[in-house]
Scaffold this active site. Sequence first.
Site, PDB file in Angstrom:
ATOM      1  N   GLU A 121       0.820  -1.220   0.000  1.00 16.97           N
ATOM      2  CA  GLU A 121       0.000   0.000   0.000  1.00 16.97           C
ATOM      3  C   GLU A 121       0.853   1.271   0.000  1.00 16.97           C
ATOM      4  O   GLU A 121       0.772   2.088   0.925  1.00 16.97           O
ATOM      5  CB  GLU A 121      -0.958  -0.005   1.193  1.00 16.97           C
ATOM      6  CG  GLU A 121      -1.942  -1.168   1.176  1.00 16.97           C
ATOM      7  CD  GLU A 121      -3.013  -1.059   2.250  1.00 16.97           C
ATOM      8  OE1 GLU A 121      -2.966  -0.110   3.063  1.00 16.97           O
ATOM      9  OE2 GLU A 121      -3.908  -1.913   2.270  1.00 16.97           O
ATOM     10  N   GLU A 143      -4.963  -8.795   0.725  1.00 20.68           N
ATOM     11  CA  GLU A 143      -5.642  -8.455   1.980  1.00 20.68           C
ATOM     12  C   GLU A 143      -7.129  -8.316   1.715  1.00 20.68           C
ATOM     13  O   GLU A 143      -7.541  -7.778   0.690  1.00 20.68           O
ATOM     14  CB  GLU A 143      -5.143  -7.128   2.586  1.00 20.68           C
ATOM     15  CG  GLU A 143      -3.783  -7.183   3.227  1.00 20.68           C
ATOM     16  CD  GLU A 143      -3.380  -5.848   3.854  1.00 20.68           C
ATOM     17  OE1 GLU A 143      -4.289  -5.082   4.273  1.00 20.68           O
ATOM     18  OE2 GLU A 143      -2.175  -5.567   3.906  1.00 20.68           O
TER      19      GLU A 143
END
Length: 472
Positions: free
Chosen positions: A169, A368
């Site tokens: 991220e 995720e």
Amino acid sequence: MNTQKLSFPQDFWWGSAWSAEQAEGRGETGKAETVWERWYKEQPYRFYQGIGSEITTDHIHQYKEDVQLMKQTGHNSFRVSISWARMFPNDGTGEVNPKAIAFYRDLFEEMNQNDIKVFANLYHFDMPAKLQDRGGWESRQVVDAYVNYADTCFKEFGDLVYHWFTFNEPLGPILGSYLEDFHYPNIVDFKRGAQAAFFTILSHAKAVEAFKKYNLTSKIGVILNLSPTFPRSQNPADVKAAEIADLFYTRSFLDPMVKGTFPEKLVDLLKDHDQMPVDFTESDLACIAENTAQILGLNYYEPRRVKARLTAVNTEGPFFPEWFFENHIMPGRRMNEYRGWEIYEKGIHDLCMDIKDNYGNIESFISENGMGVADEERFMDENGQVIDAYRIAFIKDHLAYLWKAIDDGCNIKGYHLWTFIDCWSWINSYKNRYGLVSLDLATQKRTIKKSGEFYKKLSDENGFDYDVDLFV
């Protein structure tokens, strides 16, 4: 009810993920201060219940027990992050730490011996604080330090790692550090953030370039948090607002890291508003073009819904992406009220189809996806097990749409849940629990939740029964 067995491809990756800063604890190996430890010292009141990352889930002392818990919850793969601060405990540079190498080699060997593939991520928000003092991702010096760290990891652990990832991220620290005040050093300056974003992308490319010289059997990629963007309506103003939001929050990292090019419309917009990074060269752009991800991790939690702005922008204030759109609260949306996120399972299918249709159907996996819930003690039975039927339903509903994406031709190789054992979640600390295994923070006792038992059965059977009439 129209129940069907949804079976996944052979050798599908079933597992979960967490990060070094959120799970390891400091331990005795030596470790440089990270930006999170620095921020906690300076402003502990900003962390939920005043809990920092000193101990967290204490994985550094309990990793052998934890690997057995991985097996008991159906893991055939697991994503860790390697701590840059632990590998280079002076300031993120200098001499590598032999105790850190020994710890990670022991952990990875233990995982491999138990048939759990090692997915190793090199950076998960945990900049060594002294490197932040030198400018963090705004500094070429820090780019060089990161590439040296990455190269060291390839050399020391290349024989044990199944797949590598340069960043988790990377958009998160840019938003948190330069726009939204949830990452240290809490600057509000888009242009500086654009420079940090550019050097993050360059660091990814340079790490890929370094990786190639080792001729390892593993692949290297990146993990991006991606949300399909939906306009409020098909009104042209709403559609334009969604397109611009998508450029900022999705294409900004996805395009250069996977395609090697930056979106022209985003570049033009930044030029128009004098928000372009100032330090970049043609050789930088060539490096980015030539060293793209070989595999892509997709973090999916919720969709993004936007509409055309209804109010005027204060052009005297800081530049923000929200100058061009507003968030849309869709009537009737389902929410995870604990985290404040919308639950929209179909979004995982939309995301995968975007990768298939617009990014060469690059080899990908869900890296995720998960549900954080507060006060899970409410759902404990008399034996201390959390009966988290809500999490099982969440996983099933998202996996059903992932199965559909695979059936529609998406090159999806696995599903990793966030997370394995309840772990520390940045300024939220332990407020919301995400794990397949519950953690008693006072005693560090681990107890497999009902969802952990479900996950083992799911992995063993490589699928599950589902009411396909629930597809919409």
